[in-house]
Scaffold this motif. Structure first.
Motif, mmCIF file in Angstrom:
data_model
loop_
_atom_site.group_PDB
_atom_site.id
_atom_site.type_symbol
_atom_site.label_atom_id
_atom_site.label_comp_id
_atom_site.label_asym_id
_atom_site.label_seq_id
_atom_site.Cartn_x
_atom_site.Cartn_y
_atom_site.Cartn_z
ATOM 1 N N ASN A 184 1.090 -2.670 -5.361
ATOM 2 C CA ASN A 184 0.902 -3.471 -4.140
ATOM 3 C C ASN A 184 2.177 -3.595 -3.297
ATOM 4 O O ASN A 184 2.195 -4.322 -2.304
ATOM 5 C CB ASN A 184 0.336 -4.852 -4.463
ATOM 6 N N ASP A 185 3.227 -2.857 -3.681
ATOM 7 C CA ASP A 185 4.484 -2.834 -2.918
ATOM 8 C C ASP A 185 5.068 -4.222 -2.688
ATOM 9 O O ASP A 185 5.780 -4.458 -1.704
ATOM 10 C CB ASP A 185 4.293 -2.120 -1.573
ATOM 11 N N CYS A 186 4.724 -5.162 -3.564
ATOM 12 C CA CYS A 186 5.257 -6.535 -3.489
ATOM 13 C C CYS A 186 4.795 -7.291 -2.245
ATOM 14 O O CYS A 186 5.459 -8.231 -1.798
ATOM 15 C CB CYS A 186 6.787 -6.534 -3.570
ATOM 16 N N TYR A 187 3.653 -6.902 -1.690
ATOM 17 C CA TYR A 187 3.134 -7.613 -0.511
ATOM 18 C C TYR A 187 2.221 -8.780 -0.878
ATOM 19 O O TYR A 187 1.564 -9.356 -0.018
ATOM 20 C CB TYR A 187 2.423 -6.635 0.431
ATOM 21 N N SER A 188 2.198 -9.131 -2.160
ATOM 22 C CA SER A 188 1.496 -10.332 -2.602
ATOM 23 C C SER A 188 2.267 -10.911 -3.773
ATOM 24 O O SER A 188 2.807 -10.177 -4.592
ATOM 25 C CB SER A 188 0.065 -9.991 -3.048
ATOM 26 N N GLU A 189 2.310 -12.233 -3.848
ATOM 27 C CA GLU A 189 2.975 -12.828 -5.002
ATOM 28 C C GLU A 189 2.210 -12.465 -6.273
ATOM 29 O O GLU A 189 1.007 -12.232 -6.254
ATOM 30 C CB GLU A 189 3.089 -14.337 -4.832
ATOM 31 N N PHE A 190 2.910 -12.446 -7.396
ATOM 32 C CA PHE A 190 2.400 -11.781 -8.591
ATOM 33 C C PHE A 190 1.499 -12.611 -9.486
ATOM 34 O O PHE A 190 1.002 -12.091 -10.476
ATOM 35 C CB PHE A 190 3.579 -11.262 -9.420
#
Length: 457
Positions: free
Chosen positions: A177-183
């Motif tokens: 997700n390329d870090c485009y959402s918190e995990f």
């Protein structure tokens, strides 16, 4: 020259431009809300192509842009029964076109969106393999899904999300997700290998709850009040505090709150649906929340199998614009559809209104729901065990989770060149000692940023 026609609600982001200069203002909004707003990315030079537009791209640069759809409110008055029939025809047509004769993987919950899909798939006689999951030490939520699957005669798998489920796959998630959402949100990461054995294609129920409900406001709500409602909806607990801390650390001009509010005002003015505040807020969420929040983690499903989303279909968005708001409120259309297609599904408990179902959920109010509330409270007391209700409780609480969390927050030299350890430690300590609920989001954002900075060249 490449041509891109971006759907009204895109199921994936299309990026254009170079990854050169960090966009600190955009990252602050990400810190406050958990998603990037409009066409923002981590970088000033890189943008996401906006929904409902056709683009010409050459040499990774936008040459031209043309808007082919604008959200509107053009209600056509007709009886609810007619609207339900229109929905049934459209919904079932979309699903049939999307999945063909493939075996469908269907996530089920105790809500309405996936239940509506189950009814349609059953009616169309499409082969389905279904599943649901619940938290370790959480509510036994899979019992509703299992009943739905049984009524539809779908094979059903019941899974449990365990403590610390993310740590073994967090770096893989960062790539997906390329870090485009918190995990703490993509729980589906736990079951990637399971999905690959279940069927051919996902049918996902995302965004049905937004399209087929009102926004809980009066249609004549003023523009300024709409802005405040939207800010309240998108900002997470502790988000403003983290965003302001980063804003000040990076010496950005003005105040973060003013910047966020002005961005929302500008975007909401572009929508321009004066007849209905509900329609305008729904359009805002569909333009900016769905593509940049809901869509982001669809990539996890797609990493296992192809995905389809009937509620994302352009025709569904166009249909919604023609439905009078008084029929959208209270999920009336989906409820009537379920009663029409599969009354047995409508008799199963609606999780949001337990123990009531789609025939008697109107009684979920005082004094009629008091006996269940008393029973539920007594049950929790007798059980004498805390019930896990939120993702971060599984991911951040406990000794082993804390070791992993500290490793990612405090052992990343790349992040510390941009976000000082002192600031990170403030939010970590507040989470540990002050208010875990309020500071879980900031900690989750800092964890996500740690993975992002680690992966930068």
């Amino acid at each position: 020259m490449k041509i891109f026609k971006i759907p009204i609600i895109p199921y994936k982001s299309t990026f254009v431009g170079e990854q050169n200069t960090l966009d600190y203002q955009a990252i602050c909004i990400f810190a406050a809300t958990g998603f990037f707003l409009d066409d923002d990315t981590f970088f000033k030079e890189q943008k996401v192509l906006r929904p409902s537009n056709t683009y010409q791209i050459e040499n990774n640069t936008v040459v031209s842009k043309n808007t082919y759809f604008k959200w509107h409110y053009s209600p056509v008055e007709r009886p609810l029964d007619q609207i339900v029939q229109e929905f049934a025809t459209l919904f079932e047509t979309i699903i049939k076109e999307q999945v063909g004769d493939k075996k469908v993987i269907l996530p089920l919950s105790g809500g309405l969106d996936s239940r509506t899909q189950a009814a349609a798939l059953n009616y169309l006689k499409i082969p389905v393999s279904s599943y649901s999951y619940e938290f370790t030490d959480g509510h036994k939520e899979t019992k509703y899904s299992e009943k739905i699957a049984k009524v539809c005669n779908f094979p059903f798998s019941k899974w449990e999300i365990s403590y610390g489920y993310l740590w073994n796959c967090i770096e893989e998630l960062a790539k997906i997700n390329d870090c485009y959402s918190e995990f703490t949100h993509p729980r589906q990461m736990t079951f990637l290998e399971n999905y690959k054995k279940m069927g051919d294609i996902f049918s996902l129920g995302h965004w049905g709850d937004v399209l087929f409900d009102d926004m809980g406001v009066s249609d004549d709500l003023s523009f300024n009040d709409q802005v405040e409602i939207i800010i309240k909806k998108i900002v997470k607990k502790g988000g403003i505090e983290l965003a302001e801390s980063l804003w000040n650390e990076w010496n950005l001009d003005g105040s973060f709150k003013d910047y966020l509010k002005n961005r929302i005002i500008t975007l909401l003015k572009e929508i321009d649906i004066p007849q209905s505040a509900n329609a305008q807020i729904r359009a805002f969420k569909s333009l900016y929340w769905a593509p940049r929040w809901t869509t982001t983690n669809l990539s996890v499903f797609e990493n296992a199998k192809p995905i389809t989303l009937p509620y994302y279909d352009n025709r569904m968005c166009e249909f919604i614009c023609s439905v009078p708001e008084h029929y959208l409120s209270g999920r009336q259309i989906q409820i009537a559809y379920l009663k029409m297609r599969m009354p047995e599904l409508a008799k199963i408990t609606w999780q949001d209104h337990r123990p009531f179902n789609l025939y008697n959920y109107h009684w979920d109010k005082k004094p009629w729901n008091i006996p269940y509330r008393i029973f539920n409270k007594v049950f929790r007391i007798l059980k004498n065990k805390k019930i896990v209700q939120r993702n971060w409780e599984l991911q951040f609480l406990g000794e082993e989770n804390d070791k992993q969390l500290q490793k990612w927050l405090f052992e990343n030299e790349k992040m510390q060149t941009i976000i000082p350890v002192k600031l990170i430690n403030i939010f970590y300590k507040n989470f540990q000692n002050k208010d875990a609920v309020n500071y879980s989001h900031p900690v989750s954002i800092l964890l996500t940023l740690s993975l992002f900075f680690k992966n930068q060249k």
